[in-house]
Design a protein around this motif. Sequence first.
Motif, PDB file in Angstrom:
ATOM      1  N   GLY A 113       0.812  -1.207   0.000  1.00 47.64           N
ATOM      2  CA  GLY A 113       0.000   0.000   0.000  1.00 47.64           C
ATOM      3  C   GLY A 113       0.841   1.250   0.000  1.00 47.64           C
ATOM      4  O   GLY A 113       2.068   1.190   0.022  1.00 47.64           O
ATOM      5  N   MET A 114       0.144   2.395  -0.036  1.00 50.04           N
ATOM      6  CA  MET A 114       0.846   3.671   0.026  1.00 50.04           C
ATOM      7  C   MET A 114       0.163   4.589   1.018  1.00 50.04           C
ATOM      8  O   MET A 114      -1.060   4.577   1.150  1.00 50.04           O
ATOM      9  CB  MET A 114       0.949   4.308  -1.351  1.00 50.04           C
ATOM     10  N   VAL A 115       0.988   5.357   1.736  1.00 45.15           N
ATOM     11  CA  VAL A 115       0.483   6.304   2.719  1.00 45.15           C
ATOM     12  C   VAL A 115      -0.177   7.453   1.968  1.00 45.15           C
ATOM     13  O   VAL A 115       0.448   8.089   1.119  1.00 45.15           O
ATOM     14  CB  VAL A 115       1.618   6.843   3.616  1.00 45.15           C
ATOM     15  N   ILE A 116      -1.447   7.697   2.291  1.00 45.57           N
ATOM     16  CA  ILE A 116      -2.173   8.792   1.636  1.00 45.57           C
ATOM     17  C   ILE A 116      -2.610   9.882   2.611  1.00 45.57           C
ATOM     18  O   ILE A 116      -2.951  10.986   2.191  1.00 45.57           O
ATOM     19  CB  ILE A 116      -3.409   8.284   0.863  1.00 45.57           C
ATOM     20  N   ALA A 117      -2.598   9.577   3.910  1.00 46.72           N
ATOM     21  CA  ALA A 117      -3.102  10.544   4.881  1.00 46.72           C
ATOM     22  C   ALA A 117      -2.453  10.288   6.236  1.00 46.72           C
ATOM     23  O   ALA A 117      -1.853   9.233   6.467  1.00 46.72           O
ATOM     24  CB  ALA A 117      -4.630  10.444   4.995  1.00 46.72           C
ATOM     25  N   SER A 118      -2.598  11.274   7.133  1.00 43.95           N
ATOM     26  CA  SER A 118      -2.085  11.132   8.494  1.00 43.95           C
ATOM     27  C   SER A 118      -2.843  12.094   9.393  1.00 43.95           C
ATOM     28  O   SER A 118      -3.539  12.992   8.925  1.00 43.95           O
ATOM     29  CB  SER A 118      -0.582  11.431   8.545  1.00 43.95           C
ATOM     30  N   ASN A 119      -2.678  11.880  10.687  1.00 47.21           N
ATOM     31  CA  ASN A 119      -3.210  12.875  11.615  1.00 47.21           C
ATOM     32  C   ASN A 119      -2.041  13.498  12.361  1.00 47.21           C
ATOM     33  O   ASN A 119      -0.893  13.061  12.214  1.00 47.21           O
ATOM     34  CB  ASN A 119      -4.292  12.299  12.542  1.00 47.21           C
ATOM     35  N   GLY A 120      -2.310  14.512  13.146  1.00 46.39           N
ATOM     36  CA  GLY A 120      -1.252  15.222  13.853  1.00 46.39           C
ATOM     37  C   GLY A 120      -0.563  14.401  14.920  1.00 46.39           C
ATOM     38  O   GLY A 120       0.504  14.781  15.402  1.00 46.39           O
ATOM     39  N   GLY A 121      -1.122  13.266  15.270  1.00 47.66           N
ATOM     40  CA  GLY A 121      -0.493  12.376  16.231  1.00 47.66           C
ATOM     41  C   GLY A 121       0.408  11.347  15.574  1.00 47.66           C
ATOM     42  O   GLY A 121       0.972  10.491  16.246  1.00 47.66           O
ATOM     43  N   GLY A 122       0.530  11.413  14.250  1.00 46.09           N
ATOM     44  CA  GLY A 122       1.414  10.506  13.528  1.00 46.09           C
ATOM     45  C   GLY A 122       0.763   9.233  13.025  1.00 46.09           C
ATOM     46  O   GLY A 122       1.420   8.399  12.411  1.00 46.09           O
ATOM     47  N   ILE A 123      -0.522   9.061  13.286  1.00 47.28           N
ATOM     48  CA  ILE A 123      -1.225   7.885  12.760  1.00 47.28           C
ATOM     49  C   ILE A 123      -1.281   8.011  11.237  1.00 47.28           C
ATOM     50  O   ILE A 123      -1.565   9.074  10.700  1.00 47.28           O
ATOM     51  CB  ILE A 123      -2.643   7.777  13.362  1.00 47.28           C
ATOM     52  N   LEU A 124      -1.007   6.909  10.552  1.00 49.17           N
ATOM     53  CA  LEU A 124      -0.956   6.908   9.094  1.00 49.17           C
ATOM     54  C   LEU A 124      -2.138   6.147   8.513  1.00 49.17           C
ATOM     55  O   LEU A 124      -2.592   5.162   9.092  1.00 49.17           O
ATOM     56  CB  LEU A 124       0.352   6.270   8.628  1.00 49.17           C
ATOM     57  N   TYR A 125      -2.584   6.603   7.352  1.00 51.34           N
ATOM     58  CA  TYR A 125      -3.659   5.943   6.623  1.00 51.34           C
ATOM     59  C   TYR A 125      -3.085   5.495   5.287  1.00 51.34           C
ATOM     60  O   TYR A 125      -2.491   6.285   4.554  1.00 51.34           O
ATOM     61  CB  TYR A 125      -4.841   6.902   6.422  1.00 51.34           C
ATOM     62  N   VAL A 126      -3.260   4.206   5.002  1.00 54.09           N
ATOM     63  CA  VAL A 126      -2.632   3.590   3.842  1.00 54.09           C
ATOM     64  C   VAL A 126      -3.714   2.998   2.940  1.00 54.09           C
ATOM     65  O   VAL A 126      -4.598   2.280   3.414  1.00 54.09           O
ATOM     66  CB  VAL A 126      -1.648   2.485   4.294  1.00 54.09           C
ATOM     67  N   ALA A 127      -3.613   3.308   1.647  1.00 56.02           N
ATOM     68  CA  ALA A 127      -4.529   2.735   0.651  1.00 56.02           C
ATOM     69  C   ALA A 127      -3.886   1.498   0.046  1.00 56.02           C
ATOM     70  O   ALA A 127      -2.679   1.491  -0.225  1.00 56.02           O
ATOM     71  CB  ALA A 127      -4.809   3.756  -0.445  1.00 56.02           C
TER      72      ALA A 127
END
Length: 176
Positions: A113-127
Amino acid sequence: MDQLSYSTAWLSRWRDEITDAVSSLVLTFEETNGYEPGTNEVRLAGKEDSRAVRDGGRELEGFEDLLTFYESIGEVVLPDVGNGFFVHSPCDVLHRLTEEGPVSLPEADDPHGMVIASNGGGILYVADRGGAIHRSGTASLDGAEFDKAADNLPQFLDHVRRCVVRFVETGETGDL
């Protein structure tokens, strides 16, 4: 949001709803928080975004919902919603993919997958190429485990919209 099928029209409505919510947030932000808000926006796609998508070619094959997203939206920058939330620009997504390689998602249909988003706490969202969006359990990719956050990008974006509206109304972001 589900009256329209996922399309540029759906994304336009999604953008409008988030922009309206954030507009009301920034009206009282400084009074409430004691400092000025940052730039909170859902930025429309520009020439640089289109060029990145075009040049990304093979790397973006199979990410049809993401391609539709980047045809309309360049990036989402919401530093003042909760601890912040960001959908990265196609330039940033592809740069990270080139520099760090794909993210390992052993439980996904396609484990790359690839990282497409994150939050200010460093949590990553991967598609993943199957369309699902995964959320990291930690603020690092090193040994990170991922949970499925949504079956597809439209479902994920609708969740983001609901979390933004909830934050504006109650101060709670949920699991964004």
